[in-house]
Write an enzyme that holds these catalytic residues in place. Sequence first.
Site, PDB file in Angstrom:
ATOM      1  CB  CYS A 118      20.664  23.595  56.922  1.00 52.08           C
ATOM      2  SG  CYS A 118      19.268  23.172  58.191  1.00 52.08           S
TER       3      CYS A 118
ATOM      4  CG  HIS B 135      16.588  19.548  56.776  1.00 51.35           C
ATOM      5  ND1 HIS B 135      17.634  20.608  56.860  1.00 51.35           N
ATOM      6  CD2 HIS B 135      15.944  19.844  55.834  1.00 51.35           C
ATOM      7  CE1 HIS B 135      17.633  21.252  55.778  1.00 51.35           C
ATOM      8  NE2 HIS B 135      16.598  20.851  54.883  1.00 51.35           N
TER       9      HIS B 135
ATOM     10  CE1 TYR C 121      -9.850  22.375  53.632  1.00 57.96           C
ATOM     11  CE2 TYR C 121      -8.618  21.108  54.951  1.00 57.96           C
ATOM     12  CZ  TYR C 121      -8.662  21.602  53.495  1.00 57.96           C
ATOM     13  OH  TYR C 121      -8.052  20.881  52.451  1.00 57.96           O
TER      14      TYR C 121
ATOM     15  CB  CYS D  75      22.183  19.950  57.845  1.00 59.88           C
ATOM     16  SG  CYS D  75      21.073  19.899  56.840  1.00 59.88           S
TER      17      CYS D  75
ATOM     18  CG  ASP E 287      -1.982  25.978  59.296  1.00 62.84           C
ATOM     19  OD1 ASP E 287      -2.731  26.748  58.982  1.00 62.84           O
ATOM     20  OD2 ASP E 287      -2.180  24.693  59.282  1.00 62.84           O
TER      21      ASP E 287
ATOM     22  CG  ASP F 176      -8.304  22.920  63.056  1.00 63.46           C
ATOM     23  OD1 ASP F 176      -8.909  22.358  64.020  1.00 63.46           O
ATOM     24  OD2 ASP F 176      -7.639  22.096  62.031  1.00 63.46           O
TER      25      ASP F 176
ATOM     26  CB  CYS G  30      18.859  21.439  61.232  1.00 67.29           C
ATOM     27  SG  CYS G  30      18.964  20.089  60.049  1.00 67.29           S
TER      28      CYS G  30
ATOM     29  CD  GLN H  49     -14.000  30.197  54.086  1.00 63.14           C
ATOM     30  OE1 GLN H  49     -13.819  30.185  52.911  1.00 63.14           O
ATOM     31  NE2 GLN H  49     -13.302  29.433  55.091  1.00 63.14           N
TER      32      GLN H  49
HETATM   33 ZN   LIG Z   1      19.052  21.061  57.976  1.00 67.13          ZN
END
Ligand SMILES: [Zn+2]
Length: 374
Positions: free
Chosen positions: A308, A339, A96, A313, A270, A92, A310, A193
């Site tokens: 999930c 996760h 901001y 999990c 993001d 960025d 991952c 903007q």
């Molecule tokens: Zn997970």
Amino acid sequence: MTRFAFDIHATDGKARTGTIRMMRGDIRTPAFMPVGTAATVKAMKMEDVRASGADIILGNTYHLMLRPGAERVARLGGLHKFGGWDRPILTDSGGYQVMSLSDLRKITEEGVTFASHLDGSRHLLSPERSMEIQRLLGSDIVMCFDECPRADQPRDVIAKSMEMSMRWAKRSRDAFDAGGEHAERSALFGIQQGALDEGLRKASADALIDVGFDGYAIGGLAVGEGQEAMFATLDFAPQQLPADRPRYLMGVGKPDDLVGAVERGVDMFDCVLPTRSGRNGQAFTWHGPLNMRNARHAEDTGPLDERCPCPTCTKHTRAYLHHLHKSGEMLGAMLLTEHNLWFYQQLMAGMRAAISEGHFAAFTTDFRRDYFAR
Ligand SMILES: [Zn+2]
């Protein structure tokens, strides 16, 4: 080698799926970019960020210019080498965060002078200095320096701010283009903007298109206006930007924000939410968010999310995650962050597949039915 290209593979309604091609790798869209504020995605090793499905991460100019400093990162070989991430990085502009984090700001046509929130030291951020910092970091996608005013201010204040941001966008373009070798392998995005005002958003889009950018961000949203007002703005703002360029909604958002924004034609996002929430005990699942500190998880031997795949999990129970978060163990933050990042990337992958197959409306219906079921 392609410096920057955006191929749209399929559209479904206003939603699109495609690939951004850059020298450091491809970015599948719609894309979610984990936030790596200080050259680290907090609580995650970079190889695990990649394993979650991330094609690109975000770095923060404001934080990195103050600590360890852009010149130091450059001497150490650039942000990719320093942080151990060899795929694309978007930085960025610092605009901001200089507004939200620093003290004693003074905004002029030249730029913003401010005092560091770390040690009070004085700094100037201008379009030229922001481009220089992002070049020193070795950013792949550079963002124009802009001012992000609060959305609740009078229209003439929003208009004046937007017009200055458009002059800063031209100065950013000129400074980026003077960046030599870096400009030949990286991309520059403009930032629309105009808060919630359709006319100001259109004027901003036209001014940016006049200068010409590789991609276009929608700035000034997710700053407290609420989802309804954000969606109302996204009903027109993305269509004001070129259809053949990526559209990036900055700082968004919750899983249901992402689905609603993709429906309205946004390609990139993001947000700190999956990582910050992971450290605070909040998990995102297909059945909505869960607070793992809640006592109802204390003897639950099931996984966080049955759908999930991952590492968290597949290996751990809700009871264990509850224990770690109640005990303040750092592994709790690590496992939930992992996760949450996997969940966000699975959500993006699900949207990409649904758009490709032409059943995105069914995907959004199913998602909302399950996510808001409780
Ligand atoms: Zn997970």
